[in-house]
Design an enzyme around this catalytic site. Structure first.
Site, mmCIF file in Angstrom:
data_model
loop_
_atom_site.group_PDB
_atom_site.id
_atom_site.type_symbol
_atom_site.label_atom_id
_atom_site.label_comp_id
_atom_site.label_asym_id
_atom_site.label_seq_id
_atom_site.Cartn_x
_atom_site.Cartn_y
_atom_site.Cartn_z
ATOM 1 C CB SER A 191 20.187 6.566 13.920
ATOM 2 O OG SER A 191 20.584 6.353 12.575
ATOM 3 C CD GLU A 235 41.039 -0.077 10.043
ATOM 4 O OE1 GLU A 235 41.177 -0.311 11.255
ATOM 5 O OE2 GLU A 235 40.067 0.561 9.581
#
Length: 463
Positions: free
Chosen positions: A18, A180
């Site tokens: 998903s 990041e």
């Protein structure tokens, strides 16, 4: 064992995963006369590129991981099943999944495999105990607990050597996630936590970024990579390139530089973002079809993203290998949408009793690459156009908020970003001991599930 049924006479499409590929494929089949069954081991759709912001207290997990059932509740032809897919049988056209000891067999006419990727430790899986990756919500919450917990433990440490070890944070991997992550740990130390502790100055925290490559952000090119490295160094990050991790334990790690010299970095908190490996399901598909696997375990697909000899089985996203496409969200989104198109077209042709046109090969449209380093600092590469600084950062914000699923999540994320980037506080700094220590019990539970040899008695789906 449970058998998942669909109404007789309708074509059955099974979507495994998903994530971006699976979700966008499912949504593209919304008005098609088929029954879609989405099978995933988690109950949510994860916006993986923002996991590091959960780990560093900027966003909550709910903002980047809405429930899949809620996303698809108005799509009447879609059903969501919770389960870890263990077996794909191309001959019998079945998918076997297991959830808490219950085995479910789902039949299909067409199948879209988008099971994604997992963290790779390059054959050193035991590193994961001491250097968690960044692929799941559990990973992000554990890392949040480890990062903030290290600061808390440093407040209690009377020995300067122990305190220095607790205040040393090592990030392995200088790709977008590692860059990041290192940047946000630096911002935590220099802005958010400043003044919150009494026995030390959080600005004394040491952040080390390690990679075997010669540049930071290799896909971005030397120019942007150099700018990203310079920005990180201004934030106080120690960037070590051409450096390989040799060993990892609870107290630190051993590294080897390009000259072969080994050294030790004492650090309690380590983050691993150095590599990825495709889902093990790829090996099953390769064994049954003769398809090749690349070094990361991705399955080589044909021009229409199907497997050799199986025109009804599509492999998309991080699991597919074609034209050296990168494992990024845009590849998953575009390939998921593409896989839904022939199912839609061929279903309509069958219904209308007319011939179907040959499939057009998949073509990826490169939307560019982006990485944020810290507040107002980012790098962007779109085609031959390169951008860095505040404008690149604003563009990064706009693109990422556009791909967050759900209006409420978008608004919540924008509010969290406003609070964090315009001020100095973060709203998600709560940690628990369970977040930090739950890895071992979860691993043990997974082992028990895998070792369960007696399947339950078959019953009709829904019983």
């Amino acid at each position: 064992m449970t058998f998942a049924d669909t109404p007789a006479g309708r074509r059955k499409v099974v979507v495994i995963g998903s994530g971006f590929g699976g979700l966008f494929a499912t949504k593209a089949l919304r008005r098609v006369d088929v029954d879609v069954t989405v099978i995933d081991r988690t109950t949510h759709h994860l916006f993986q590129p923002l996991l590091y912001q959960v780990a560093t207290g900027i966003l909550s997990e709910g903002e980047i991981a809405p429930a899949t059932r809620i996303i698809l509740r108005n799509q009447s032809n879609a059903t969501v099943l919770l389960g870890d897919v263990t077996t794909i049988d191309l001959t019998e056209q079945t998918v076997i999944s297991i959830h808490q000891g219950r085995t479910t067999v789902t039949e299909y006419d067409e199948r879209i495999v988008s099971a994604g990727a997992q963290q790779s430790y390059f054959g050193n899986d035991h590193f994961s105990e001491h250097a968690p990756g960044m692929k799941t919500i559990d990973d992000a919450l554990e890392l949040r607990g480890r990062i903030l917990g290290a600061f808390d433990r440093a407040e209690l440490a009377a020995d300067p050597v122990e305190q220095a070890k607790l205040l040393t944070f090592v990030v392995v991997g200088a790709g977008p996630t590692g860059v990041e992550m290192a940047g946000q740990i630096a911002e935590l130390a220099h802005r958010t936590l400043l003044g919150a502790y009494r026995s030390f100055d959080t600005r004394d925290a040491r952040i080390v970024l390690i990679d075997a490559a010669a540049t930071v952000l290799p896909p971005f090119g030397d120019r942007l990579g150099a700018k990203a490295a310079a920005t990180l160094e201004k934030l106080g990050v120690d960037v070590r390139l051409g450096t390989t991790v040799v060993d990892v334990d609870s107290e630190g790690l051993t590294v080897r530089d390009s000259d072969g010299n080994e050294s030790r970095i004492d650090s309690v908190c380590k983050v691993w973002s150095a590599g990825v490996a495709a889902s093990p399901l790829g090996a099953q598909l390769a064994q049954q079809t003769g398809a090749e696997l690349d070094r990361s375990g991705r399955t080589a697909v044909q021009d229409d993203l199907t497997l050799p000899g199986h025109s009804k089985v599509f492999v998309v996203g991080d699991m597919m290998f074609r034209d050296r496409l990168p494992g990024v969200a845009q590849v998953a989104i575009q390939s998921g949408r593409y896989a839904a198109q022939p199912i839609k077209t061929e279903s309509a042709a069958t219904t209308e009793n007319r011939p179907c046109h040959p499939r057009v090969p998949f073509e990826y449209r490169d939307m560019g690459s982006m990485a944020t380093i810290a507040r107002f600092k980012a790098v962007t590469k779109i085609g031959g156009f390169e951008l860095s600084g505040p404008l690149a950062w604003a563009l990064w914000l706009a693109v990422h908020v556009a791909y967050i699923v759900g209006f409420r999540s978008r608004i919540s994320t924008l509010l969290s970003w406003t609070w964090t980037f315009l001020g100095s506080s973060r709203g998600q700094l709560t940690i628990t001991d369970q977040q930090i220590a739950a890895r071992n019990p979860i691993v043990q539970l997974d082992d028990l599930k895998r070792n369960a040899s007696e399947p339950s008695t078959p019953v009709p789906h829904g019983s």
